[in-house]
Motif scaffolding. Structure first.
Motif, short mmCIF file in Angstrom:
data_model
loop_
_atom_site.label_atom_id
_atom_site.label_comp_id
_atom_site.label_asym_id
_atom_site.label_seq_id
_atom_site.Cartn_x
_atom_site.Cartn_y
_atom_site.Cartn_z
N GLN A 4 10.00 4.97 -16.29
CA GLN A 4 10.91 5.68 -15.39
C GLN A 4 10.76 5.15 -13.96
OE1 GLN A 4 9.54 9.64 -16.26
NE2 GLN A 4 11.40 10.14 -17.40
N LEU A 5 9.52 4.93 -13.55
CA LEU A 5 9.28 4.40 -12.20
C LEU A 5 9.82 2.99 -12.08
CD1 LEU A 5 5.68 5.73 -11.60
CD2 LEU A 5 7.78 6.53 -10.53
N GLN A 6 9.69 2.21 -13.15
CA GLN A 6 10.23 0.85 -13.14
C GLN A 6 11.73 0.89 -12.92
OE1 GLN A 6 9.82 -1.20 -16.86
NE2 GLN A 6 10.10 -3.20 -15.93
N ILE A 41 0.84 -1.20 0.00
CA ILE A 41 0.00 0.00 0.00
C ILE A 41 0.88 1.25 0.00
CG2 ILE A 41 -1.69 1.32 1.35
CD1 ILE A 41 -2.75 -1.47 2.30
N ASP A 42 1.91 1.26 0.83
CA ASP A 42 2.84 2.39 0.86
C ASP A 42 3.50 2.57 -0.49
OD1 ASP A 42 2.21 2.73 3.54
OD2 ASP A 42 3.98 1.65 4.25
N ARG A 43 3.90 1.48 -1.12
CA ARG A 43 4.54 1.55 -2.43
C ARG A 43 3.57 2.11 -3.47
NH1 ARG A 43 8.78 -0.97 -5.34
NH2 ARG A 43 9.89 -0.70 -3.40
N TYR A 44 2.31 1.69 -3.42
CA TYR A 44 1.32 2.19 -4.37
C TYR A 44 1.15 3.70 -4.20
CZ TYR A 44 -2.81 3.05 -7.09
OH TYR A 44 -3.67 3.57 -8.02
N ILE A 45 1.08 4.16 -2.97
CA ILE A 45 0.94 5.60 -2.72
C ILE A 45 2.15 6.35 -3.26
CG2 ILE A 45 0.86 7.36 -0.88
CD1 ILE A 45 -0.85 5.29 0.72
N GLU A 46 3.34 5.82 -3.03
CA GLU A 46 4.55 6.46 -3.54
C GLU A 46 4.56 6.48 -5.07
OE1 GLU A 46 9.41 6.15 -3.02
OE2 GLU A 46 8.13 4.62 -2.13
N ILE A 47 4.17 5.39 -5.70
CA ILE A 47 4.09 5.32 -7.16
C ILE A 47 3.11 6.38 -7.66
CG2 ILE A 47 3.25 3.91 -9.09
CD1 ILE A 47 4.28 1.45 -7.47
N SER A 48 1.96 6.48 -7.02
CA SER A 48 0.92 7.43 -7.45
C SER A 48 1.41 8.87 -7.35
CB SER A 48 -0.34 7.26 -6.60
OG SER A 48 -0.89 5.99 -6.82
N ARG A 49 2.09 9.18 -6.28
CA ARG A 49 2.60 10.55 -6.11
C ARG A 49 3.67 10.88 -7.15
NH1 ARG A 49 1.93 10.39 0.22
NH2 ARG A 49 -0.20 11.16 0.27
N LEU A 50 4.55 9.92 -7.42
CA LEU A 50 5.57 10.15 -8.44
C LEU A 50 4.94 10.24 -9.83
CD1 LEU A 50 8.38 7.78 -7.13
CD2 LEU A 50 8.41 10.29 -7.16
N HIS A 51 3.95 9.41 -10.10
CA HIS A 51 3.25 9.45 -11.39
C HIS A 51 2.57 10.80 -11.58
CE1 HIS A 51 0.06 8.41 -14.32
NE2 HIS A 51 1.04 7.72 -14.86
N LYS A 52 2.00 11.32 -10.51
CA LYS A 52 1.33 12.62 -10.59
C LYS A 52 2.32 13.75 -10.86
CE LYS A 52 -2.40 15.14 -8.56
NZ LYS A 52 -3.58 14.93 -7.79
N LYS A 53 3.57 13.56 -10.43
CA LYS A 53 4.61 14.55 -10.68
C LYS A 53 5.14 14.48 -12.12
CE LYS A 53 6.29 15.03 -5.97
NZ LYS A 53 7.44 14.87 -5.06
N GLY A 54 4.66 13.48 -12.88
CA GLY A 54 5.04 13.41 -14.29
C GLY A 54 5.95 12.25 -14.67
#
Length: 133
Positions: free
Chosen positions: A86-88, A68-81
């Protein structure tokens, strides 16, 4: 521990409380429309190795709070563009705090290679802390 359906339910509840992690459509017809997490997104994040299940019990993937923490972090980074490729790349090269084992360096003379490994770990942890302030 959560199965995939339970994980999705928990993520959807978090998205209702914190809309900053809800993804937005990039499709030209629906640009900006909020898209809550769904099974396909969880599968996609698993497929590219970003959101990995903790264990397998029989044929079911099981997740825990770190997912869940990882998903939130992924979402925040995705929202930053950041894009998914890149996330992978980012998450494949990051350091898991749970996996830091310095016992290999205890009670022995450190080589230059050991010192470099320790300094790199410190640099990665410092970057992680600065990014999350």
């Amino acid at each position: 521990m959560y199965n995939r359906i339970e994980l999705l339910t928990v993520i959807n509840e978090i998205e209702k409380k914190d809309e900053s992690i809800v993804w937005k459509s990039k499709n030209h017809k629906t640009r900006g429309k909020k898209i809550p997490c769904n099974m396909r997104r969880i599968q996609q994040l698993n497929d590219i190795g970003i959101l990995t299940p903790i264990t397998f019990i029989k044929k079911s993937s099981m997740y825990d709070e770190t997912s869940i923490d990882r998903y939130i972090e992924i979402s925040r980074l995705h929202k930053k563009g950041f894009t998914l490729p890149q996330l992978q790349s980012h998450f494949k090269g990051t350091l898991s705090i749970d996996k830091i084992d310095l016992s290999q360096f205890e009670n022995r003379q450190l080589t230059n290679e050991d010192k470099v490994k320790i300094l790199n770990t410190i640099d990665q942890l410092t970057k992680l802390l600065k990014d999350n302030l």
